[in-house]
Scaffold this motif. Structure first.
Motif, PDB file in Angstrom:
ATOM      1  N   ARG A 235      12.609  61.024  12.368  1.00  0.00           N
ATOM      2  CA  ARG A 235      12.147  60.402  13.613  1.00  0.00           C
ATOM      3  C   ARG A 235      13.176  59.452  14.237  1.00  0.00           C
ATOM      4  N   PRO A 236      13.843  58.578  13.456  1.00  0.00           N
ATOM      5  CA  PRO A 236      14.793  57.650  14.081  1.00  0.00           C
ATOM      6  C   PRO A 236      16.005  58.323  14.718  1.00  0.00           C
ATOM      7  N   LYS A 237      16.310  59.575  14.347  1.00  0.00           N
ATOM      8  CA  LYS A 237      17.495  60.236  14.885  1.00  0.00           C
ATOM      9  C   LYS A 237      17.469  60.318  16.411  1.00  0.00           C
ATOM     10  N   GLY A 238      16.337  60.584  17.008  1.00  0.00           N
ATOM     11  CA  GLY A 238      16.252  60.743  18.455  1.00  0.00           C
ATOM     12  C   GLY A 238      15.863  59.479  19.200  1.00  0.00           C
ATOM     13  N   LYS A 239      15.837  58.355  18.520  1.00  0.00           N
ATOM     14  CA  LYS A 239      15.369  57.116  19.152  1.00  0.00           C
ATOM     15  C   LYS A 239      16.251  56.695  20.328  1.00  0.00           C
ATOM     16  N   ALA A 240      17.554  56.860  20.210  1.00  0.00           N
ATOM     17  CA  ALA A 240      18.455  56.463  21.292  1.00  0.00           C
ATOM     18  C   ALA A 240      18.183  57.273  22.557  1.00  0.00           C
ATOM     19  N   LYS A 241      17.835  58.549  22.409  1.00  0.00           N
ATOM     20  CA  LYS A 241      17.528  59.386  23.581  1.00  0.00           C
ATOM     21  C   LYS A 241      16.156  59.047  24.157  1.00  0.00           C
ATOM     22  N   ARG A 242      15.188  58.786  23.273  1.00  0.00           N
ATOM     23  CA  ARG A 242      13.832  58.480  23.747  1.00  0.00           C
ATOM     24  C   ARG A 242      13.766  57.142  24.469  1.00  0.00           C
ATOM     25  N   CYS A 243      14.546  56.180  24.020  1.00  0.00           N
ATOM     26  CA  CYS A 243      14.531  54.844  24.623  1.00  0.00           C
ATOM     27  C   CYS A 243      15.511  54.808  25.790  1.00  0.00           C
ATOM     28  N   SER A 244      15.095  55.364  26.909  1.00  0.00           N
ATOM     29  CA  SER A 244      15.992  55.540  28.047  1.00  0.00           C
ATOM     30  C   SER A 244      15.832  54.462  29.117  1.00  0.00           C
ATOM     31  N   CYS A 245      14.775  53.686  29.072  1.00  0.00           N
ATOM     32  CA  CYS A 245      14.557  52.638  30.079  1.00  0.00           C
ATOM     33  C   CYS A 245      15.140  51.311  29.589  1.00  0.00           C
ATOM     34  N   LYS A 246      15.748  50.595  30.520  1.00  0.00           N
ATOM     35  CA  LYS A 246      16.388  49.315  30.183  1.00  0.00           C
ATOM     36  C   LYS A 246      15.664  48.194  30.901  1.00  0.00           C
ATOM     37  N   ILE A 247      15.456  47.099  30.188  1.00  0.00           N
ATOM     38  CA  ILE A 247      14.794  45.925  30.750  1.00  0.00           C
ATOM     39  C   ILE A 247      15.432  44.690  30.111  1.00  0.00           C
ATOM     40  N   ARG A 248      15.258  43.543  30.723  1.00  0.00           N
ATOM     41  CA  ARG A 248      15.777  42.295  30.151  1.00  0.00           C
ATOM     42  C   ARG A 248      14.677  41.632  29.341  1.00  0.00           C
ATOM     43  N   GLY A 249      15.028  41.254  28.127  1.00  0.00           N
ATOM     44  CA  GLY A 249      14.109  40.541  27.265  1.00  0.00           C
ATOM     45  C   GLY A 249      14.619  39.137  27.009  1.00  0.00           C
ATOM     46  N   THR A 250      13.776  38.285  26.467  1.00  0.00           N
ATOM     47  CA  THR A 250      14.128  36.890  26.208  1.00  0.00           C
ATOM     48  C   THR A 250      14.022  36.599  24.721  1.00  0.00           C
ATOM     49  N   VAL A 251      15.054  35.974  24.171  1.00  0.00           N
ATOM     50  CA  VAL A 251      15.021  35.544  22.769  1.00  0.00           C
ATOM     51  C   VAL A 251      14.025  34.399  22.655  1.00  0.00           C
ATOM     52  N   ILE A 252      13.025  34.561  21.768  1.00  0.00           N
ATOM     53  CA  ILE A 252      11.998  33.511  21.632  1.00  0.00           C
ATOM     54  C   ILE A 252      12.126  32.738  20.329  1.00  0.00           C
ATOM     55  N   GLY A 253      13.082  33.130  19.484  1.00  0.00           N
ATOM     56  CA  GLY A 253      13.301  32.414  18.239  1.00  0.00           C
ATOM     57  C   GLY A 253      13.793  33.348  17.158  1.00  0.00           C
TER      58      GLY A 253
END
Length: 182
Positions: A28-46
């Motif tokens: 399952r992890p092999k295709g994760k880079a292809k499946r995760c195609s949307c980019k968004i900004r996240g915030t470090v919370i700790g």
């Protein structure tokens, strides 16, 4: 129920379990880079509960997709090498030397050398210094399943881990075949 029948069912149970683990951590992890195609900004919370060598805390990043909150741990590295020298003569605050230069130029293989006091120590994670609370980072997520995500870049599980899981599954499969037909 005969004792041998119990072994057959236990064998089937372990085969199913090993197939599940091989799928979750190998296939399952092999295709994760292809499946995760949307980019968004996240915030470090700790810092997260995950760490390298129990001292290098990995940042916890929060991001929102369609008004729903998600959290992911990252960034991660292909490998991490840590060395630690402890003596009673070092300063209580841990001193680090690493190959971390900037958030834009993260190494694939993280190397951290630390010096700590053997009696009293205060840890300050170099990753948390590079990504302090409130820092905005890139999060890539799966548009069909936003919980599946990674921070900045993705590294699949090590090849030897996948080979080990596949080998274990194959061994259990062969053992089941032998037990079933004896």
């Amino acid at each position: 129920m005969k004792p041998f029948t119990i072994f057959k069912f236990l064998g089937l149970f372990f085969l199913a379990l090993s197939l599940l683990v091989s799928y979750l951590f190998g296939i399952r992890p092999k295709g994760k880079a292809k499946r995760c195609s949307c980019k968004i900004r996240g915030t470090v919370i700790g810092p997260s509960l995950y760490s390298y060598n129990d001292t290098i805390r990995i940042p916890l990043v929060e991001y929102y997709v369609n008004g729903r909150r998600y959290r992911v741990v990252g960034p991660k590295f292909k490998s991490v090498v840590t060395t630690n020298v402890q003596t009673p003569f070092n300063k209580p605050k841990t001193q680090y030397k690493s190959n971390l230069t900037s958030a834009d130029n993260l190494p694939e293989h993280l190397e951290i050398h630390s010096r700590t006091n053997s009696f009293a120590r205060v840890y300050n994670s170099p990753l948390m210094e590079l990504f302090p609370v409130g820092t905005q980072v890139d999060v890539y997520y799966n548009p069909k399943k936003p919980k599946e995500s990674f921070v900045i870049r993705y590294f699949p599980p090590p090849t030897f881990l996948r080979i080990l899981l596949y080998s274990l599954t194959f061994f259990i499969l062969v053992l089941n075949i032998v037990l079933w037909f004896i």
